[in-house]
Scaffold this motif. Structure first.
Motif, PDB file in Angstrom:
ATOM      1  N   ASP A 269       3.745   4.258 -10.720  1.00  0.00           N
ATOM      2  CA  ASP A 269       3.914   5.341 -11.447  1.00  0.00           C
ATOM      3  C   ASP A 269       2.650   5.807 -12.247  1.00  0.00           C
ATOM      4  N   LEU A 270       1.714   5.180 -12.319  1.00  0.00           N
ATOM      5  CA  LEU A 270       0.223   5.543 -12.829  1.00  0.00           C
ATOM      6  C   LEU A 270      -0.550   6.060 -11.765  1.00  0.00           C
ATOM      7  N   CYS A 271       0.088   5.867 -10.714  1.00  0.00           N
ATOM      8  CA  CYS A 271      -0.936   6.255  -9.567  1.00  0.00           C
ATOM      9  C   CYS A 271      -0.205   7.610  -8.837  1.00  0.00           C
ATOM     10  N   PRO A 272      -0.653   8.938  -8.817  1.00  0.00           N
ATOM     11  CA  PRO A 272       0.239   9.953  -8.509  1.00  0.00           C
ATOM     12  C   PRO A 272       0.887   9.637  -6.907  1.00  0.00           C
ATOM     13  N   ASP A 273       0.229   9.193  -5.916  1.00  0.00           N
ATOM     14  CA  ASP A 273       0.593   9.026  -4.840  1.00  0.00           C
ATOM     15  C   ASP A 273       1.001   7.334  -4.402  1.00  0.00           C
ATOM     16  N   GLY A 274       1.038   6.684  -5.462  1.00  0.00           N
ATOM     17  CA  GLY A 274       1.261   5.232  -5.160  1.00  0.00           C
ATOM     18  C   GLY A 274       2.347   4.815  -4.290  1.00  0.00           C
ATOM     19  N   PRO A 275       3.465   5.274  -4.773  1.00  0.00           N
ATOM     20  CA  PRO A 275       4.817   5.020  -3.722  1.00  0.00           C
ATOM     21  C   PRO A 275       4.432   5.385  -2.136  1.00  0.00           C
ATOM     22  N   ASP A 276       3.768   6.478  -1.900  1.00  0.00           N
ATOM     23  CA  ASP A 276       3.497   6.705  -0.653  1.00  0.00           C
ATOM     24  C   ASP A 276       2.439   5.956   0.069  1.00  0.00           C
ATOM     25  N   ARG A 277       1.368   5.603  -0.717  1.00  0.00           N
ATOM     26  CA  ARG A 277       0.693   4.678  -0.511  1.00  0.00           C
ATOM     27  C   ARG A 277       1.157   3.234   0.118  1.00  0.00           C
ATOM     28  N   LEU A 278       2.139   2.632  -0.493  1.00  0.00           N
ATOM     29  CA  LEU A 278       2.877   1.459  -0.394  1.00  0.00           C
ATOM     30  C   LEU A 278       3.670   1.748   0.770  1.00  0.00           C
ATOM     31  N   ALA A 279       4.314   2.725   0.876  1.00  0.00           N
ATOM     32  CA  ALA A 279       5.129   3.068   1.855  1.00  0.00           C
ATOM     33  C   ALA A 279       4.626   3.151   3.356  1.00  0.00           C
ATOM     34  N   ALA A 280       3.307   3.850   3.536  1.00  0.00           N
ATOM     35  CA  ALA A 280       2.241   3.918   4.446  1.00  0.00           C
ATOM     36  C   ALA A 280       1.803   2.617   4.720  1.00  0.00           C
ATOM     37  N   ALA A 281       1.208   1.669   3.848  1.00  0.00           N
ATOM     38  CA  ALA A 281       0.722   0.279   4.287  1.00  0.00           C
ATOM     39  C   ALA A 281       1.775  -0.298   5.082  1.00  0.00           C
ATOM     40  N   THR A 282       3.172  -0.340   4.582  1.00  0.00           N
ATOM     41  CA  THR A 282       4.095  -1.101   4.879  1.00  0.00           C
ATOM     42  C   THR A 282       4.377  -0.534   6.247  1.00  0.00           C
ATOM     43  N   SER A 283       4.512   0.734   6.327  1.00  0.00           N
ATOM     44  CA  SER A 283       5.115   1.325   7.736  1.00  0.00           C
ATOM     45  C   SER A 283       3.863   1.024   8.724  1.00  0.00           C
ATOM     46  N   ALA A 284       2.672   0.773   8.431  1.00  0.00           N
ATOM     47  CA  ALA A 284       1.727   0.319   9.495  1.00  0.00           C
ATOM     48  C   ALA A 284       1.961  -1.089  10.158  1.00  0.00           C
ATOM     49  N   LEU A 285       2.809  -1.812   9.739  1.00  0.00           N
ATOM     50  CA  LEU A 285       3.224  -3.025  10.026  1.00  0.00           C
ATOM     51  C   LEU A 285       4.485  -3.258  10.612  1.00  0.00           C
ATOM     52  N   LEU A 286       5.133  -2.025  10.860  1.00  0.00           N
ATOM     53  CA  LEU A 286       6.396  -2.094  11.780  1.00  0.00           C
ATOM     54  C   LEU A 286       6.138  -2.129  13.211  1.00  0.00           C
ATOM     55  N   PRO A 287       7.069  -2.628  14.028  1.00  0.00           N
ATOM     56  CA  PRO A 287       7.193  -2.521  15.297  1.00  0.00           C
ATOM     57  C   PRO A 287       6.881  -1.076  15.914  1.00  0.00           C
ATOM     58  N   GLY A 288       6.020  -1.026  16.933  1.00  0.00           N
ATOM     59  CA  GLY A 288       5.548   0.280  17.527  1.00  0.00           C
ATOM     60  C   GLY A 288       4.696   1.177  16.984  1.00  0.00           C
ATOM     61  N   ASN A 289       4.175   0.739  15.626  1.00  0.00           N
ATOM     62  CA  ASN A 289       3.115   1.428  15.032  1.00  0.00           C
ATOM     63  C   ASN A 289       1.754   0.919  15.536  1.00  0.00           C
TER      64      ASN A 289
END
Length: 299
Positions: A269-289
């Motif tokens: 909540d103290l980083c404007p795009d924090g949730p999107d950063r976490l989602a992007a870092a997680t998505s990079a680990l998903l199959p097919g990425n």
């Protein structure tokens, strides 16, 4: 009639956001919304729900599993089971090390500057605790979170009584000096997502009133120490997320007070795009990425 085969319809990747009952996690809804924006199906799931089909998820993201301290062995057994079915972030081997604060002793032995700590296991002598010249002591168990079962006191008898209570229950106690400078300087938490520094936060003292958590820019020596801590504590690419909590000693030097690799609040909540950063870092680990990005090695 055409004999061309129709390609199978690929389902969206599925992520389980592991949490627990009876907690207020302010990060869950923003993170789930960020996953939706990234085209990933994500839902919050209780880690100890026996009805969950963990194999149905492409990745299980460990987040607000804050009750693990009451069921550590059960929790670790669950992480091993899930790891056999799907990807777990952070990996089970990391969680096993990090859920007992004796990891600080290992880091100190490797040369990382850590808050001075005395360790008292069941049956250990306590003379060293009685002899320290620290004005105030903090006594806590090595398996704990959120200051649970933690005592701050200037009374040696009270400190020894807390050590005795913890060891009598079969727990290892850790005794540290209370660092009064945190009431002015605060703790500095450095947050890493996908192996990269994301943002930092100034946190108020947990044991003594203080001020609200705010975003801050880490000093060069703090950033250097955080990088050193992570290099010693984990293999390259092993961590999806990490929180490195630092304080300054009276001489101004930064030291590690905690390394949170299991279920830390990430202050998204103290980083404007924090949730999107976490989602992007997680998505990079998903199959097919196929994106090349630091991430979590399989458990």
């Amino acid at each position: 009639m055409s004999t061309a085969l129709h390609p199978p319809v690929r389902r969206p990747a599925r992520v389980a956001y592991a949490t627990c009952r009876g907690v207020e996690d302010v990060e869950v809804l923003p993170v789930l919304a960020a996953f939706a924006r990234a085209g990933v199906s994500a839902e919050a799931v209780f880690w100890n729900d026996p009805e969950v089909d963990w194999a149905g998820y492409d990745l299980v993201l460990i987040r607000s599993v804050w009750d693990y301290i009451l069921y550590r062995e059960e929790f670790l057994a669950w992480t091993r089971r899930v790891s056999a079915l799907t990807r777990l972030a952070n990996p089970a081997r990391v969680l096993e090390r990090n859920t007992d604060k004796t990891y600080l002793r290992a880091l100190a032995a490797a040369g990382v500057p850590v808050v001075p700590t005395l360790w008292v296991a069941p049956g250990d002598p306590v003379e060293e605790v009685a002899a320290v010249d620290w004005p105030e002591l903090v006594v806590k168990p090595t398996v704990s979170s959120g200051a649970r079962d933690t005592v701050r006191t200037a009374d040696r008898a009270a400190a020894l009584a807390q050590v005795a209570a913890l060891t009598a229950a079969g727990r290892t106690a850790m005794v540290q000096p209370y660092l009064a400078m945190v009431e002015d300087e605060g703790e500095t938490s450095l947050l890493y997502l996908g192996g990269e520094f994301s943002h930092a936060v100034r946190r108020g003292p947990m044991l003594g009133g203080g001020f609200a958590d705010v975003a801050r820019e880490p000093d060069a020596d703090q950033l250097a120490l955080a990088e050193r801590v992570l290099a010693v504590a984990a293999e390259p690419g092993e961590l999806l997320y990490a929180r490195v909590d630092l304080v300054r000693l009276a001489d101004g030097s930064p030291v590690l007070i905690e390394l949170e690799l299991t279920e830390p609040r990430l202050f998204l909540d103290l980083c404007p795009d924090g949730p999107d950063r976490l989602a992007a870092a997680t998505s990079a680990l998903l199959p097919g990425n196929t994106r090349s990005r630091p991430g979590v090695s399989p458990a």
